[in-house]
Design a protein around this motif. Structure first.
Motif, PDB file in Angstrom:
ATOM      1  N   LEU A 177      10.427  12.726   2.013  1.00  0.00           N
ATOM      2  CA  LEU A 177      10.276  13.673   0.912  1.00  0.00           C
ATOM      3  C   LEU A 177      10.562  15.056   1.502  1.00  0.00           C
ATOM      4  N   PRO A 178      10.763  16.066   0.665  1.00  0.00           N
ATOM      5  CA  PRO A 178      11.103  17.381   1.220  1.00  0.00           C
ATOM      6  C   PRO A 178      10.030  17.914   2.183  1.00  0.00           C
ATOM      7  N   ASP A 179      10.453  18.840   3.034  1.00  0.00           N
ATOM      8  CA  ASP A 179       9.546  19.629   3.859  1.00  0.00           C
ATOM      9  C   ASP A 179       8.651  18.765   4.755  1.00  0.00           C
ATOM     10  N   ASN A 180       9.235  17.747   5.375  1.00  0.00           N
ATOM     11  CA  ASN A 180       8.499  16.901   6.326  1.00  0.00           C
ATOM     12  C   ASN A 180       7.427  16.008   5.689  1.00  0.00           C
ATOM     13  N   TRP A 181       7.388  15.941   4.345  1.00  0.00           N
ATOM     14  CA  TRP A 181       6.491  14.990   3.690  1.00  0.00           C
ATOM     15  C   TRP A 181       7.146  13.617   3.683  1.00  0.00           C
TER      16      TRP A 181
ATOM     17  N   ILE B 177       0.868  -1.193   0.000  1.00  0.00           N
ATOM     18  CA  ILE B 177       0.000   0.000   0.000  1.00  0.00           C
ATOM     19  C   ILE B 177       0.898   1.234   0.000  1.00  0.00           C
ATOM     20  N   VAL B 178       0.635   2.155  -0.903  1.00  0.00           N
ATOM     21  CA  VAL B 178       1.421   3.397  -0.935  1.00  0.00           C
ATOM     22  C   VAL B 178       0.495   4.572  -0.605  1.00  0.00           C
ATOM     23  N   ALA B 179       1.071   5.651  -0.098  1.00  0.00           N
ATOM     24  CA  ALA B 179       0.309   6.884   0.163  1.00  0.00           C
ATOM     25  C   ALA B 179       1.310   8.005   0.414  1.00  0.00           C
ATOM     26  N   THR B 180       0.851   9.237   0.185  1.00  0.00           N
ATOM     27  CA  THR B 180       1.696  10.404   0.479  1.00  0.00           C
ATOM     28  C   THR B 180       1.182  11.037   1.766  1.00  0.00           C
ATOM     29  N   MET B 181       2.097  11.244   2.718  1.00  0.00           N
ATOM     30  CA  MET B 181       1.696  11.726   4.040  1.00  0.00           C
ATOM     31  C   MET B 181       2.660  12.808   4.515  1.00  0.00           C
ATOM     32  N   LYS B 182       2.248  13.483   5.600  1.00  0.00           N
ATOM     33  CA  LYS B 182       3.137  14.513   6.159  1.00  0.00           C
ATOM     34  C   LYS B 182       3.229  14.348   7.670  1.00  0.00           C
ATOM     35  N   PHE B 183       4.463  14.540   8.187  1.00  0.00           N
ATOM     36  CA  PHE B 183       4.651  14.494   9.635  1.00  0.00           C
ATOM     37  C   PHE B 183       4.114  15.785  10.249  1.00  0.00           C
ATOM     38  N   LYS B 184       3.933  15.714  11.556  1.00  0.00           N
ATOM     39  CA  LYS B 184       3.375  16.854  12.295  1.00  0.00           C
ATOM     40  C   LYS B 184       4.154  18.134  11.997  1.00  0.00           C
ATOM     41  N   ASP B 185       3.409  19.190  11.711  1.00  0.00           N
ATOM     42  CA  ASP B 185       4.063  20.477  11.434  1.00  0.00           C
ATOM     43  C   ASP B 185       4.756  20.995  12.680  1.00  0.00           C
ATOM     44  N   GLY B 186       5.788  21.763  12.459  1.00  0.00           N
ATOM     45  CA  GLY B 186       6.454  22.399  13.590  1.00  0.00           C
ATOM     46  C   GLY B 186       7.592  21.572  14.151  1.00  0.00           C
ATOM     47  N   GLU B 187       7.542  20.235  13.927  1.00  0.00           N
ATOM     48  CA  GLU B 187       8.657  19.410  14.395  1.00  0.00           C
ATOM     49  C   GLU B 187       9.423  18.944  13.174  1.00  0.00           C
ATOM     50  N   PHE B 188      10.713  18.804  13.313  1.00  0.00           N
ATOM     51  CA  PHE B 188      11.502  18.404  12.146  1.00  0.00           C
ATOM     52  C   PHE B 188      12.555  17.386  12.558  1.00  0.00           C
ATOM     53  N   ARG B 189      12.742  16.372  11.725  1.00  0.00           N
ATOM     54  CA  ARG B 189      13.813  15.386  11.933  1.00  0.00           C
ATOM     55  C   ARG B 189      14.692  15.395  10.698  1.00  0.00           C
ATOM     56  N   HIS B 190      15.955  15.147  10.911  1.00  0.00           N
ATOM     57  CA  HIS B 190      16.872  14.944   9.799  1.00  0.00           C
ATOM     58  C   HIS B 190      16.269  13.891   8.845  1.00  0.00           C
TER      59      HIS B 190
END
Ligand SMILES: Cc1cc2nc3c(=O)[nH]c(=O)nc-3n(C[C@H](O)[C@H](O)[C@H](O)COP(=O)(O)OP(=O)(O)OC[C@H]3O[C@@H](n4cnc5c(N)ncnc54)[C@H](O)[C@@H]3O)c2cc1C
Length: 456
Positions: A240-244, A209-222
């Protein structure tokens, strides 16, 4: 009247070509670009035939890139990126849509044993459409005479009665006779069937199963690749760029049906559960998702709360951030399989990419293997032409098979074994694999060796 019409159609002479490529997927377009980029091969009369709509969507992707990331994304090895640069295609990639990462965290869903790989630019995540559109731009830039026939299906292939060259009947009513037919035409390869090449393997009884998702805004991981091996198959979140992030969750047909039917917010909750919660809880949640989907998000939320509360800040860093967004309608699922053709070459035919081999996506190698095939085949064709050989003969093509088959065979075997070793929660095997992972994680030179191999 109709008989006369038929005889006119039959009498129409086929067009002639040196090389016909079937398939405008990543392998076919790379081969076309590489041939036209080669000073030795560029003057050959080459055509590419693709059954789907290719030029329109790829041109649109370049001129009006979608605001969201698309859902078919691949992990490219440094060797693939370097080859795409060599043939001049990487310059056309929309760089703001790709993400390189130098850290992979993989862990055992049953025992928790973890391995952390890091090395300079381990891999680069790139949407298939970005890659294909860059390749098309490169082909256009080269300006060499290469005919791309899209929305044109190869309906049948026969050997010419006199000289044995393949003659392709196309859905637009035309036919092409070619010195060399290259099948970049995927798992069901018509070129492979024409050449009567057997392909062996099996279905994994798993769907990806594939999907495009984004991590919580405001927090960032390498940028990090996360992969958790569950007994039903691995779940991976790749950056993917910008926490995606792009999801590949391999699971059983039954689970995949349940997960695909969930509303998107509930599916998102299940992915958050899959990368953290104990396997037994996840199994329970799948049952809840099937029987009472309306409560599954709350079930996940309180279980995750309990789980997170017990983690120290350092331990929390060992898991991906929470997912907050899913791109609407970005979910898709694909059957996973292993297949390997007995040979990649026959008289007047060569097979490249998924037409020759398919593999489980857990190591992100399928497309990369196809790129290495292209590189090898182009080298072999160049040598043949320089020596004055007929490029379509099996003898001229043999070095391609002998170079690529063993390398692909080893990789297919390793990935297959990884799938099998991790598809169980039987205690002795869990102990053995966790022991192995712990040793590996603590012996730097073995890890360095593996990191170097990953880039190939
Ligand atoms: C969930 C998932 C995740 C993956 N992740 C990765 C990854 O991270 N890294 C990686 O390297 N690989 C990955 N892969 C594998 C990768 O997607 C494939 O290996 C790759 O797309 C194969 O490319 P191809 O060009 O060989 O074949 P395809 O993409 O299958 O292209 C074949 C083309 O041939 C055309 N065609 C077929 N028959 C005809 C006909 N009769 N007439 C005209 N045209 C025809 C089709 O329309 C198609 O466009 C993944 C695969 C899956 C399922």
């Amino acid at each position: 009247m109709s008989l006369r019409f038929l005889s006119t159609v039959r009498a129409k002479a086929p067009q002639l070509a040196d090389i016909v490529i079937i398939g405008g997927g990543p392998a076919g377009l790379t081969l076309a670009a590489a041939i036209k980029n080669s000073p030795t091969l560029s003057s050959l009369n080459c055509k590419l035939v693709e059954g789907g709509n290719l030029i329109g969507p790829l041109t649109k992707f370049k001129q009006e890139p979608p605001s969201n990331f698309t859902n078919r994304v691949v992990s490219l090895t440094p060797s693939t990126v370097s080859y795409l640069s060599e043939i001049g295609a990487w310059n056309h990639i929309q760089e703001e849509r790709v993400e390189s990462y130098d850290n992979i965290v993989a862990w055992d869903g049953v025992s928790g044993a973890k391995i952390d790989f890091d090395g300079p630019s381990l891999a680069t995540m790139c949407e298939n459409l970005n890659l294909q559109s860059a390749l098309l731009s490169r082909i256009e830039e080269l300006g060499q005479d290469l005919e791309i026939l899209d929305n044109t299906k190869v309906e049948s292939i026969q050997a010419d009665e006199k000289i044995g060259w393949p003659v392709l009947q196309l859905s637009n009513g035309e036919s092409i006779q070619t010195r060399l037919l290259v099948g970049c035409d995927g798992f069901n390869s018509p070129a492979r069937k024409f050449a009567q090449i057997e392909s062996r393997g099996w279905m994994y009884n798993r769907w990806g199963i594939v999907a495009t998702m984004k991590f919580k805004d405001g927090e960032f991981r390498h940028p990090t690749g996360w992969q958790r091996f569950l007994p039903t198959g691995p779940v991976a979140l790749l950056p993917l760029p910008d926490n995606w992030t792009t999801l590949v969750w391999s699971t059983t047909p039954e689970n995949s049906d349940i997960l695909m039917k969930l509303d998107e917010d509930k599916f998102l909750a299940m992915v958050n559960a899959a990368v953290k919660l104990p396997v037994e809880e996840l199994e329970y949640l799948i049952k809840v998702a099937a029987s009472k989907p309306e409560i599954v998000a709350e079930e996940v939320a309180w279980r995750l709360q309990l789980f997170n509360d017990k983690l120290s800040p350092e331990e929390a860093g060992g898991y991906p951030l929470e997912l907050e967004t899913i791109v609407t309608k970005s979910r898709g699922k694909f059957p996973l399989k292993l297949s390997h053709a007995d040979t990649y070459v026959e008289e007047r035919v060569a097979l490249v990419g998924d037409a020759a081999h398919t593999t489980h996506p857990l190591a992100g190698q399928g497309l990369n293997m196809g790129q290495a095939d292209v590189k090898s085949l182009v080298g072999v064709l160049e040598t043949s032409l320089e020596r004055g050989l007929d490029i379509g003969t099996k003898m001229a093509l043999e070095p391609y098979f002998s170079e690529r088959y063993p390398a692909n065979h080893v990789l297919l075997g390793v990935v297959d074994k990884l799938h099998k070793i991790y598809s169980t929660d039987a205690a002795p095997l869990v102990f053995a694999r966790s022991f192995g992972v712990n040793v590996l994680n603590n012996v730097p030179f073995v890890k360095d060796f593996m990191v170097a191999r990953m880039g190939e």
